[in-house]
Scaffold this motif. Structure first.
Motif, short mmCIF file in Angstrom:
data_model
loop_
_atom_site.label_atom_id
_atom_site.label_comp_id
_atom_site.label_asym_id
_atom_site.label_seq_id
_atom_site.Cartn_x
_atom_site.Cartn_y
_atom_site.Cartn_z
N UNK A 1 -4.92 13.45 -0.56
CA UNK A 1 -4.47 11.92 -0.03
C UNK A 1 -4.87 11.09 -0.86
N UNK A 2 -4.03 10.19 -1.21
CA UNK A 2 -4.55 9.03 -2.11
C UNK A 2 -3.97 7.58 -1.60
N UNK A 3 -4.32 6.63 -1.83
CA UNK A 3 -3.66 5.19 -1.42
C UNK A 3 -3.97 4.33 -2.58
N UNK A 4 -2.85 3.86 -3.03
CA UNK A 4 -2.59 2.94 -4.26
C UNK A 4 -2.02 1.69 -3.58
N UNK B 1 0.67 -1.14 -12.48
CA UNK B 1 -0.54 -0.64 -12.33
C UNK B 1 -1.09 -0.83 -10.92
N UNK B 2 -2.18 -0.34 -10.34
CA UNK B 2 -2.34 -0.48 -8.89
C UNK B 2 -3.88 0.44 -8.81
N UNK C 1 0.91 -1.06 0.04
CA UNK C 1 0.15 0.06 0.00
C UNK C 1 0.83 1.24 -0.04
N UNK C 2 0.69 2.25 -0.98
CA UNK C 2 1.36 3.35 -0.97
C UNK C 2 0.19 4.70 -0.51
N UNK C 3 0.91 5.34 0.35
CA UNK C 3 0.15 6.78 0.65
C UNK C 3 1.02 7.84 -0.18
#
Length: 432
Positions: free
Chosen positions: A97-100, A87-88, A44-46
């Protein structure tokens, strides 16, 4: 997932290979309901800050028009030549703010460009369990199958049918607020739930208890693996980063022990030119996630390709007798057995099995699996468009050249040719 010394994907120990048996678990996917735990095998990437939106827009082929808080997309990223990097699943969880979530190549590309481009933003990659001393940042559960909506209604008073596909909202389960993303790995209305890892066991227990009357089963990793093949999602690929001066600084930025540095290739196609293994998002059937309403890395090349694409994505349905012959070869003395694989899906990544029309290579057969509901072997194929009509008969070569692989975990074997029929991709009824 991670790789062992031989390049085979292995799953974290926190999730069982089978909770009952993989056939029953796959039946539950189609007939009742399953709970899948993705918390330990994906990163998970913030990404957050004033420039986060512009950074992601610049790197993704997708349109970001109307990408408001509560929306999600499968973010597709390519190199300057329009070849696929990764991709994610990208969710906008706040104004800045995003989470991938997913595999790490796209996250690395984001992290590098954020740093190199001087964007006013920050990012943190929370690695999968095998790479983390502190465990996952989020729990991620999927509730999938025909009874998924019924189970979810038992555990929350929040309305759920107002969530459009690939949108999410915050709901309350057992007094805790979590994100519920409208999903559908089973081709039915389903949900991907995400929240702080510390409350993951609580949420899991509540879901399993509520799901008992609806036939819920925990989905082991063995039964989870084939689901992506029917959906047409190529989970392993050669990231297009290994060539070109424009990508040199990025290659030097990456560590040697990353996904990109340890990736291994399998299959009957063999080339000394790594670019022969690159695919574009169009080759992968992601045309609908390319929008030229903004400037993005690789746009010019993809605009030119979109005018007259060479390849597209299909499903190959293997000939039953030829598929069974792979296992029957174990009982024949004339030659070495054919290359074996685990059912329902082998854990080898990076397959490039050459697809043929006569002697001509017309595509690559990639991720493959046994479809228990169809009683068929299938694979995802990037194929020349002229051969993409359903019903077209082709063949592909199964096994490494000369039956030998430099990988010590691959047994000596004999190559064989498998007949196959082209079918649509995704390869399931879509009731999402």
């Amino acid at each position: 997932m991670l790789k062992d010394a031989g390049g085979r994907w292995t799953w974290p120990r926190e999730v069982a290979r089978e909770y009952t048996n993989w056939m029953d678990e796959l039946r539950a996917v189609r007939e009742t309901c399953v709970l899948a735990d993705l918390s330990h095998h994906q990163m998970d990437q913030i990404i957050e800050g004033p420039d986060a939106f512009e950074l992601l827009k610049r790197l993704s082929t997708n349109s970001f028009d109307g990408f408001d808080v509560g929306k999600a997309k499968q973010a597709i990223m390519s190199n300057p030549d329009g070849k696929f990097i990764g991709d994610g699943v990208l969710q906008r969880i706040g104004d800045e703010e995003f989470v991938m979530s997913g595999k790490v190549p796209a996250a690395h590309w984001v992290a590098y460009n954020l740093e190199a481009g001087g964007y006013d933003a920050e990012q943190t990659i929370y690695p999968k369990s095998s790479k983390s001393e502190n465990g996952p940042h989020f729990f991620t559960y999927q509730v999938q199958g025909p009874n998924a909506l019924d189970v979810m209604r038992e555990v929350t008073d929040d309305t759920l049918t107002d969530i459009p596909f690939f949108n999410f909202k915050t709901i309350n389960i057992a007094g805790e607020e979590i994100r519920a993303l409208r999903h559908g790995m089973a081709g039915e209305i389903g949900f991907e739930l995400q929240g702080p890892y510390e409350i993951g066991d609580l949420i899991k227990d509540v879901l399993l208890e509520a799901g008992q009357e609806y036939g819920i089963k925990r989905l082991g990793t063995r039964a989870y693996e084939p689901l992506s093949v029917k959906l047409g999602w190529v989970t392993t690929h050669v990231p297009a980063i290994y060539t070109g001066e424009e990508m040199r600084e990025y290659r030097e930025w990456l560590d040697a022990d990353t996904y990109e540095g340890t990736y291994s290739i399998a299959g009957s196609y063999l080339s000394d030119d790594i670019t022969d293994y690159y695919l574009s998002p169009i080759d992968l059937g992601y045309d609908h996630m390319i929008n030229f309403d903004h400037d993005f890395v690789g746009r010019e090349a993809l605009e030119a390709e979109a005018e007259d694409p060479d390849r597209t994505r299909v499903t190959l349905v293997w000939d039953d007798e030829d598929a069974a012959g792979i296992f029957a070869s174990l009982f024949q003395d004339e030659e070495l057995p054919h290359k074996l694989f685990d059912l329902p899906r082998d854990r080898w990544g990076g397959h490039h099995d050459k697809v043929l029309d006569g002697e001509d290579v017309i595509g690559f057969s990639k991720s493959f699996a046994y479809s228990y509901s169809n009683r068929e072997m299938i694979s995802i194929c990037s194929i020349d468009k002229e051969y993409s009509d359903p019903g077209t008969e082709v063949s592909f070569i199964w096994g490494e050249k000369d039956g030998q692989s430099p990988n010590p975990t691959v047994e000596a074997h004999s190559q064989t040719e498998i007949s196959a029929t082209v079918a649509p991709s995704p390869y399931l009824n879509d009731s999402r």
